[in-house]
Design an enzyme around this catalytic site. Structure first.
Site, PDB file in Angstrom:
ATOM      1  N   ASN A   9      16.821  91.613  73.451  1.00 23.77           N
ATOM      2  CA  ASN A   9      18.069  92.078  73.832  1.00 23.77           C
ATOM      3  C   ASN A   9      18.062  92.451  75.345  1.00 23.77           C
ATOM      4  O   ASN A   9      17.320  93.374  75.842  1.00 23.77           O
ATOM      5  CB  ASN A   9      18.510  93.349  73.186  1.00 23.77           C
ATOM      6  CG  ASN A   9      19.426  94.153  73.521  1.00 23.77           C
ATOM      7  OD1 ASN A   9      20.239  93.809  74.196  1.00 23.77           O
ATOM      8  ND2 ASN A   9      19.617  95.621  72.905  1.00 23.77           N
ATOM      9  N   LYS A  11      20.393  93.792  77.247  1.00 26.45           N
ATOM     10  CA  LYS A  11      21.062  94.999  77.490  1.00 26.45           C
ATOM     11  C   LYS A  11      21.845  94.611  78.764  1.00 26.45           C
ATOM     12  O   LYS A  11      22.439  93.480  78.919  1.00 26.45           O
ATOM     13  CB  LYS A  11      20.115  96.343  77.730  1.00 26.45           C
ATOM     14  CG  LYS A  11      19.298  96.277  76.605  1.00 26.45           C
ATOM     15  CD  LYS A  11      18.545  97.562  76.518  1.00 26.45           C
ATOM     16  CE  LYS A  11      17.534  97.770  75.197  1.00 26.45           C
ATOM     17  NZ  LYS A  11      17.138  98.954  75.177  1.00 26.45           N
ATOM     18  N   HIS A  95      23.960  98.511  67.783  1.00 20.65           N
ATOM     19  CA  HIS A  95      22.529  99.128  68.485  1.00 20.65           C
ATOM     20  C   HIS A  95      22.847 100.675  68.889  1.00 20.65           C
ATOM     21  O   HIS A  95      23.694 101.226  69.269  1.00 20.65           O
ATOM     22  CB  HIS A  95      22.399  98.202  69.928  1.00 20.65           C
ATOM     23  CG  HIS A  95      21.209  98.772  70.334  1.00 20.65           C
ATOM     24  ND1 HIS A  95      20.905  99.763  71.441  1.00 20.65           N
ATOM     25  CD2 HIS A  95      20.036  97.873  70.571  1.00 20.65           C
ATOM     26  CE1 HIS A  95      19.814  99.747  71.928  1.00 20.65           C
ATOM     27  NE2 HIS A  95      19.201  98.541  71.502  1.00 20.65           N
ATOM     28  N   GLU A  97      22.379 102.469  71.407  1.00 17.15           N
ATOM     29  CA  GLU A  97      22.983 102.646  72.692  1.00 17.15           C
ATOM     30  C   GLU A  97      24.344 102.676  72.362  1.00 17.15           C
ATOM     31  O   GLU A  97      25.320 103.146  73.271  1.00 17.15           O
ATOM     32  CB  GLU A  97      22.590 101.810  73.914  1.00 17.15           C
ATOM     33  CG  GLU A  97      20.924 102.135  74.300  1.00 17.15           C
ATOM     34  CD  GLU A  97      20.044 100.933  74.627  1.00 17.15           C
ATOM     35  OE1 GLU A  97      20.624 100.015  75.129  1.00 17.15           O
ATOM     36  OE2 GLU A  97      18.851 101.233  74.506  1.00 17.15           O
ATOM     37  N   GLU A 167      15.184 100.303  64.673  1.00 17.44           N
ATOM     38  CA  GLU A 167      14.903 100.593  66.013  1.00 17.44           C
ATOM     39  C   GLU A 167      14.731 102.167  66.137  1.00 17.44           C
ATOM     40  O   GLU A 167      16.111 102.726  66.461  1.00 17.44           O
ATOM     41  CB  GLU A 167      15.941  99.995  67.056  1.00 17.44           C
ATOM     42  CG  GLU A 167      15.802  98.441  66.978  1.00 17.44           C
ATOM     43  CD  GLU A 167      16.455  98.059  68.614  1.00 17.44           C
ATOM     44  OE1 GLU A 167      15.460  97.277  68.994  1.00 17.44           O
ATOM     45  OE2 GLU A 167      17.278  98.530  69.116  1.00 17.44           O
ATOM     46  N   GLY A 173      12.719 101.908  75.214  1.00 15.77           N
ATOM     47  CA  GLY A 173      12.435 102.308  76.412  1.00 15.77           C
ATOM     48  C   GLY A 173      11.877 103.488  76.847  1.00 15.77           C
ATOM     49  O   GLY A 173      11.529 104.049  78.170  1.00 15.77           O
ATOM     50  N   SER A 213      10.213  99.560  72.390  1.00 15.30           N
ATOM     51  CA  SER A 213       8.834  99.182  73.218  1.00 15.30           C
ATOM     52  C   SER A 213       7.866  98.360  72.939  1.00 15.30           C
ATOM     53  O   SER A 213       6.714  98.289  72.814  1.00 15.30           O
ATOM     54  CB  SER A 213       7.975 100.927  73.573  1.00 15.30           C
ATOM     55  OG  SER A 213       9.029 101.728  74.326  1.00 15.30           O
TER      56      SER A 213
END
Ligand code: 13P
Length: 249
Positions: A9, A11, A95, A97, A167, A173, A213
């Protein structure tokens, strides 16, 4: 046996030119991986370039989101047929985010997943708990809620065509990967929910990826868990050599 899915991904990173440069290096390293499916999800504006650059390889391309309507007055959205017209085959849905910054809900996750399936795209549906939820002992109830209010609304036939990505938000991150055991525990919870709703066959067949990560140096221990059917990689998927070594774990 569940074939692993090794997905990247990107992003909001990379231009079309940077996309081509990535594939120049990535193709010879991982373009014909047969032990897994490789999916790369660049920003919408790079889908065409990525599909072109992946031609003649086994690499599949996915979008990072998908509009639930076929077309219409939905500024900023991109429909399934538009994504499919680029040659992409997958779409990330829900996702964290999107959930955190763009008001994505379990209800819209279901609608976007349905839109992907209707047009023949494979949705990679993301679930996962936040740090406060884990520390409050609510991981299982959060995963249950995300499942029941979201993809549990698919039909059995639709469900058979999706991929799930677990996730944990606290691992994204942050450099704090979930241990393989923590990830596997969460995957077992999700697989149990799938079994209860869609039956044993569906539970055995559903591929559940881990994301958060994932790096070249921890992918092997994650993939050693039978519960983990692949990975969804953010930061480390931007580097062609690094992502190739993840794919070829
Ligand atoms: P990182 O690999 O950068 O932690 O991101 C994970 C992720 O969000 C993939 O979708």
């Amino acid at each position: 046996m569940r074939k692993p899915v090794m997905a990247g991904n990107w992003k909001m990173y990379k231009t079309p030119a940077e996309t081509l440069a990535f594939f120049e290096k990535f193709r010879p390293l991982a373009g014909n991986a047969a032990h897994c499916e490789v999916v790369i999800c660049p920003p919408f504006t790079n889908l065409f370039a990525a599909v072109e650059a992946a031609k003649g390889t086994a690499i599949r391309i996915g979008a990072q989101n998908i509009g639930w309507a076929k077309e219409g007055a939905f500024t900023g959205e991109v429909s399934g047929s538009m994504i499919q017209a680029t040659g992409a085959t997958h779409a990330l849905v829900g996702h964290s985010e999107r959930r955190q910054y763009f008001a994505e809900s379990d209800e819209t996750v279901l609608k976007r997943s349905q839109a992907a399936l209707e047009i023949g795209l494979t949705p990679i549906v993301c679930v996962g708990e936040r740090l406060d939820e884990r520390e409050g002992g609510r991981t299982e109830s959060v995963l249950t809620q995300q499942f029941q209010n979201g993809i549990a609304g698919l039909t059995e036939q639709q469900f058979a065509r999706i991929v799930i990505a677990y996730e944990p938000v606290w691992a994204i991150g942050t450099g704090k990967t979930a241990t393989p055991e923590i990830a596997a525990d969460a995957h077992r919870v999700i697989r149990g929910l799938v079994r209860a709703k869609f039956g044993k066959g569906a539970g055995d067949a559903i591929r559940i990826l881990y994301g958060g990560s994932v790096k070249p140096d921890n992918v092997k221990s994650l993939m050693a868990q039978p519960e983990i059917d692949g990975v969804l990689v953010g930061g480390a998927s931007l580097d062609p050599a690094g992502f190739a070594s993840i794919v070829n774990f």
